[in-house]
Design a protein around this motif. Structure first.
Motif, short mmCIF file in Angstrom:
data_model
loop_
_atom_site.label_atom_id
_atom_site.label_comp_id
_atom_site.label_asym_id
_atom_site.label_seq_id
_atom_site.Cartn_x
_atom_site.Cartn_y
_atom_site.Cartn_z
N GLY A 156 0.28 15.48 1.79
CA GLY A 156 -0.35 14.70 0.73
C GLY A 156 -0.56 15.53 -0.53
O GLY A 156 -0.07 15.21 -1.61
N ALA A 195 -5.45 12.27 -2.56
CA ALA A 195 -4.07 12.46 -2.08
C ALA A 195 -3.99 13.47 -0.94
O ALA A 195 -2.94 13.58 -0.29
CB ALA A 195 -3.17 12.91 -3.23
N VAL A 203 1.64 5.41 -10.29
CA VAL A 203 1.21 6.28 -9.20
C VAL A 203 0.57 7.56 -9.74
O VAL A 203 -0.52 7.96 -9.31
CB VAL A 203 2.41 6.63 -8.27
CG1 VAL A 203 2.04 7.78 -7.33
CG2 VAL A 203 2.82 5.42 -7.46
N THR A 216 -3.62 11.72 4.30
CA THR A 216 -2.49 10.82 4.59
C THR A 216 -2.89 10.03 5.83
O THR A 216 -4.03 9.57 5.92
CB THR A 216 -1.20 11.63 4.83
OG1 THR A 216 -1.39 12.45 5.98
CG2 THR A 216 -0.86 12.49 3.62
N THR A 263 0.84 -1.21 0.00
CA THR A 263 0.00 0.00 0.00
C THR A 263 0.87 1.25 0.00
O THR A 263 0.66 2.18 -0.80
CB THR A 263 -0.93 0.00 1.24
OG1 THR A 263 -1.72 -1.18 1.20
CG2 THR A 263 -1.83 1.23 1.25
N GLU A 264 1.86 1.29 0.90
CA GLU A 264 2.70 2.48 1.01
C GLU A 264 3.54 2.71 -0.23
O GLU A 264 3.87 3.85 -0.57
CB GLU A 264 3.61 2.38 2.25
CG GLU A 264 2.85 2.60 3.55
CD GLU A 264 3.77 2.67 4.76
OE1 GLU A 264 5.01 2.63 4.59
OE2 GLU A 264 3.25 2.76 5.88
N GLN A 283 2.63 2.61 -3.12
CA GLN A 283 1.83 3.35 -4.10
C GLN A 283 1.45 4.75 -3.62
O GLN A 283 0.69 5.45 -4.28
CB GLN A 283 0.57 2.55 -4.41
CG GLN A 283 0.89 1.19 -5.05
CD GLN A 283 -0.33 0.31 -5.17
OE1 GLN A 283 -1.20 0.56 -6.00
NE2 GLN A 283 -0.41 -0.71 -4.32
N MET A 284 2.02 5.14 -2.46
CA MET A 284 1.77 6.49 -1.95
C MET A 284 2.91 7.42 -2.34
O MET A 284 4.07 7.02 -2.35
CB MET A 284 1.63 6.45 -0.42
CG MET A 284 0.37 5.76 0.06
SD MET A 284 0.36 5.54 1.86
CE MET A 284 0.20 7.23 2.40
#
Length: 788
Positions: free
Chosen positions: A556, A545, A532, A548, A494-495, A497-498
């Motif tokens: 974000g 976005a 992304v 966060t 998950t992270e 893709q942040m």
């Protein structure tokens, strides 16, 4: 109360609980709503709009503990309180398309009364809603930017999605000392809840005092802390108007055209030896009697009368002394306005001092408590920012005396401390679980950045490996950071893709990987980067976005705006760019031009890392989108962030020696959660004494080391305003410079002077034309729209 324009709801005590513009389709409530407070268990009814705190002859009173007399009709209301011999009367009145608010104190007794403190709550809708519908946070909440002045105080409440209308509060009578804040919040970080943080700021206009004696800022010579003495039969009056506005320009135009405020513009920061330019526009019928500039030298306040140098509303002046400077405008009706800017010794010197200081004071070496680390030690990647900064500074500045030594220290730390700590047996594909049963993928972008900058260093300065080795290391680490397939757990996937801070350097990294033939890493990283940004662009209308681990966060939407602009996703970048515009302050005090954030100080604040990275995001997005408003906002924010490194500051209790730094500054005065931190610099660990979540975040208590997470923002500065000056054609002001100054020569020829410490590019935003030059002046022909 109701008019064609406004609907105002009051509770039985007369406090304002709802203020709505009838034409506003969003039904925005412009004040903090007690129903929302109650729904989440926040106990703050004493801070609703119109409630107050007063200390009389040393005795504290709260309006919430009194029962007022309330009267009124559809367009006006009167609320009267009694405190001893004082009567305190508030009047609210609907007048046209504005809302008038009067506050009066009268002494009905036979003796003088001393009002030690008086603060009135103006609780505008500054709320981070506990709501995953992030659009509610963007559209129904405001950032509040204060412009404090004895007689011309203004508050700009800016809707967070930057859609109009916004709301302005304008002072028209009485004397204001300051604007303070109180923060109420919930942080569930340790409950493994995400988002974990929500809360709100309540704003207080300070009419007297502001602080208890043991909690006041000792060095704040700019904002007074005077008590009021009210004689028998005497009254004191204050008057304010609330009125909607559209743009920043409209906010100031309303102040001047409706409420007789002067308009006053100047550079937020200048270097020693440079000229400051003041432009003053007076309201109708206003006459300026005196203009003076004040600064502190040792224990003395130096006051320079500059009145005779003012010509046609313009004053060009070379400041004396360093640190904060206050400009005071005195008018012939006895009213006073002011502004605050900063004078720094050269930014080059500030950066060199910082690199030297970190090298001398932070590096542990082989025999340190944590060998080869740069302290203060932390598991979080932000702590590596110091190392990244040293490398970037040494790469840009050939006057760093010990560059080879400093690069070698960073290299030794990277190889002998960072790699074995953050990776199991030094294997870049296996991040170490430094947080109990998980690793934090965000840490890797700081590490990759450091390895990448080592690859840019000359081979002669490196002792342990070759530049290409470090490029390969950077690629491997970065690939794990952004590639979900290289993480074997759900959190990591998950992270990955942040977004994060890596947008500041990914384009350069990809270019170097391609050039060096690291095809596999280039292919995987560019694919992840595209995935992304494509996903962000596709979902930009939902503003996902902007959330966060917090419900609404410039960590974000700042990087999102920058990343989307870099990858040509123009529409999506513009969407997030609007959040950036609403997030960065505009004010008559350079420190209040910080990006809007509260959770590191529990008040409106500057945070070096996220203030600097938000500024960088606005600068990158502004350049790519050719949007001067974003570039201007980025530059305003930069002046505030550099204050965190300024060893010549005089108005903050925390003094810094050259090269020292502090990550956080509480802008609000007073910070009602921690009055001792008001208008002061500090590191977040100082909150360990408050217990709660802070005691768990900083288990060793206050370390006295205020700079653990600083550095990356200076790298961002070095790659932005450290090297670039922008110009654009403003419809009102003509050719205008950001991070520089325009001087008209003849006809359409202009000289552009750069303020960048390592100038390499002059950029004409209107055409996105770039002129490469290392000279601090350039010539521009507006007729041909070309640099010459």
């Amino acid at each position: 109360m109701k008019s064609e324009f406004l609907t105002v709801t009051q509770n039985e005590r007369g406090a304002i609980t709802k203020l709505q513009l009838n034409s506003d389709k969003s039904n925005m409530n412009w004040v903090i709503d007690p129903e929302y407070l109650e729904s989440l268990g926040y106990d703050d009814l004493d801070k609703l709009f119109g409630e107050f705190n007063i200390t009389v002859n040393g005795q504290k009173h709260r309006s919430i503990d009194q029962i007022p007399r309330v009267s009124g009709d559809d367009t006006h209301s009167t609320i009267e309180f009694k405190v001893g011999d004082l009567s305190l009367v508030q009047e609210f009145k609907l007048i046209g398309n504005s809302f008038k608010w009067d506050f009066t104190i009268k002494n009905n007794g036979q003796e003088d009364v001393t009002v030690n403190n008086l603060g009135v709550w103006v609780s505008l809708a500054y709320v981070m809603f506990r709501d995953k519908n992030v659009k509610r946070n963007a559209n129904q909440s405001v950032a509040v930017f204060p412009q404090i002045s004895k007689n011309y105080t203004k508050l700009a409440a800016v809707r967070r999605d930057n859609t109009s209308p916004n709301m302005g509060l304008y002072q028209t009578k009485g004397e204001v000392l300051s604007v303070g804040t109180f923060n109420d919040y919930t942080n569930r970080f340790f409950e493994n809840v995400s988002p974990s943080l929500d809360g709100m700021l309540f704003h207080e206009i300070v009419l007297a005092g502001g602080y208890d004696d043991d909690r006041r800022p000792h060095n704040d010579w700019i904002y007074p802390q005077n008590s009021l003495v009210i004689k028998p039969g005497e009254s004191r009056d204050w008057e304010f108007y609330l009125k909607p506005y559209t743009t920043q320009k409209d906010f100031y135009d309303i102040a001047t055209n409706y409420y007789n405020h002067p308009r006053f513009a100047f550079e937020p920061m200048i270097s020693q030896g440079a000229y400051q330019v003041f432009n003053i526009k007076l309201a109708k019928g206003q006459n300026l009697k005196r203009i003076s500039v004040r600064h502190k030298s040792g224990t003395h306040i130096i006051d320079q009368d500059m009145t005779d140098q003012l010509e046609n509303g313009r004053l060009v002046y070379e400041p004396q002394g360093l640190g904060e400077h206050q400009v005071v405008l005195e008018f012939d009706d006895g009213t006073v306005d002011m502004g605050v800017f900063n004078v720094m010794n050269s930014i080059n010197e500030l950066l060199q001092n910082r690199a030297d200081y970190v090298s001398e004071h932070s590096y542990a070496g082989a025999d340190g408590k944590v060998p080869y680390s740069f302290g203060p030690v932390s598991n979080q990647g932000e702590s590596i920012g110091k190392m990244t900064f040293i490398l970037q500074e040494c790469l840009l500045d050939d006057k760093v005396e010990n560059a080879d030594k400093q690069i070698a220290q960073v290299e030794e730390s990277a190889v002998k401390y960072v790699r074995p700590k953050w990776f199991e047996n030094g294997d870049f594909k296996k991040p170490a679980k430094l947080y109990g049963d998980f690793y934090r993928l965000m840490d890797l972008e700081y590490i990759a950045h450091m390895f990448y900058l080592l690859s840019k260093c000359p081979a002669s300065a490196l002792k342990l490996n070759q530049p290409n080795d470090y490029l390969s290391w950077a690629a491997q680490v970065f690939d794990v950071r952004v590639n979900p397939d290289l993480n074997d757990n759900e959190r990591g996937k998950t992270e990955a893709q942040m977004l994060g801070t890596y947008g500041l350097y990914i384009e350069d990294l990809l270019a170097d990987l391609k050039k060096s033939g690291l095809d596999k890493e280039y292919s995987e990283i560019s694919k992840s980067w595209k995935n992304v940004t494509d996903r962000l662009a596709a979902n930009s209308d939902s503003l996902e976005a902007a959330m966060t681990e917090h419900f609404f966060d410039n960590a974000g939407f700042g990087p999102a705006a920058g990343a989307l602009a870099l990858t040509g996703n123009t529409h999506a970048a513009m969407t997030y760019g609007e959040l950036l515009k609403a997030n960065i302050g505009f004010s008559n005090d350079f420190r209040s031009q910080s990006p809007d954030r509260w959770w590191e100080a529990l008040s409106y604040m500057i945070h070096a890392l996220w203030g600097g990275l938000t500024a960088a995001s606005a600068q990158i997005a502004g350049e790519k989108l050719q949007d001067p408003e974003l570039v201007e906002a980025a530059y305003r924010a930069t002046g505030a962030v550099l204050y965190m490194y300024d060893s010549n500051a005089t108005a903050t209790d925390r003094m810094l020696e050259p090269g020292d730094a502090a990550s956080t500054y509480s802008i609000a005065g007073p910070n009602l959660n921690r009055p001792d931190l008001s208008r002061n610099r500090f590191g977040q660990s100082i909150f360990a004494s408050d217990g709660g979540i802070f005691a768990r975040l900083f288990p060793d208590g206050y370390t006295g080391e205020d700079d653990w997470d600083m550095g990356e923002e200076l790298v961002a500065f070095l790659n932005g305003f450290g090297q670039k000056t922008y110009i654009y054609k403003d419809p009102d002001k003509g050719l205008t410079a950001v991070n520089g100054r325009v001087k008209k020569l003849v006809d359409n020829h202009y000289e552009i002077q750069s303020f960048a410490p390592y100038i390499s590019e002059y950029i004409y935003l209107d055409d996105n034309q770039v002129f490469e030059s290392h000279k601090d002046k350039a010539l521009f022909n507006l007729a041909t729209r070309k640099f010459e």
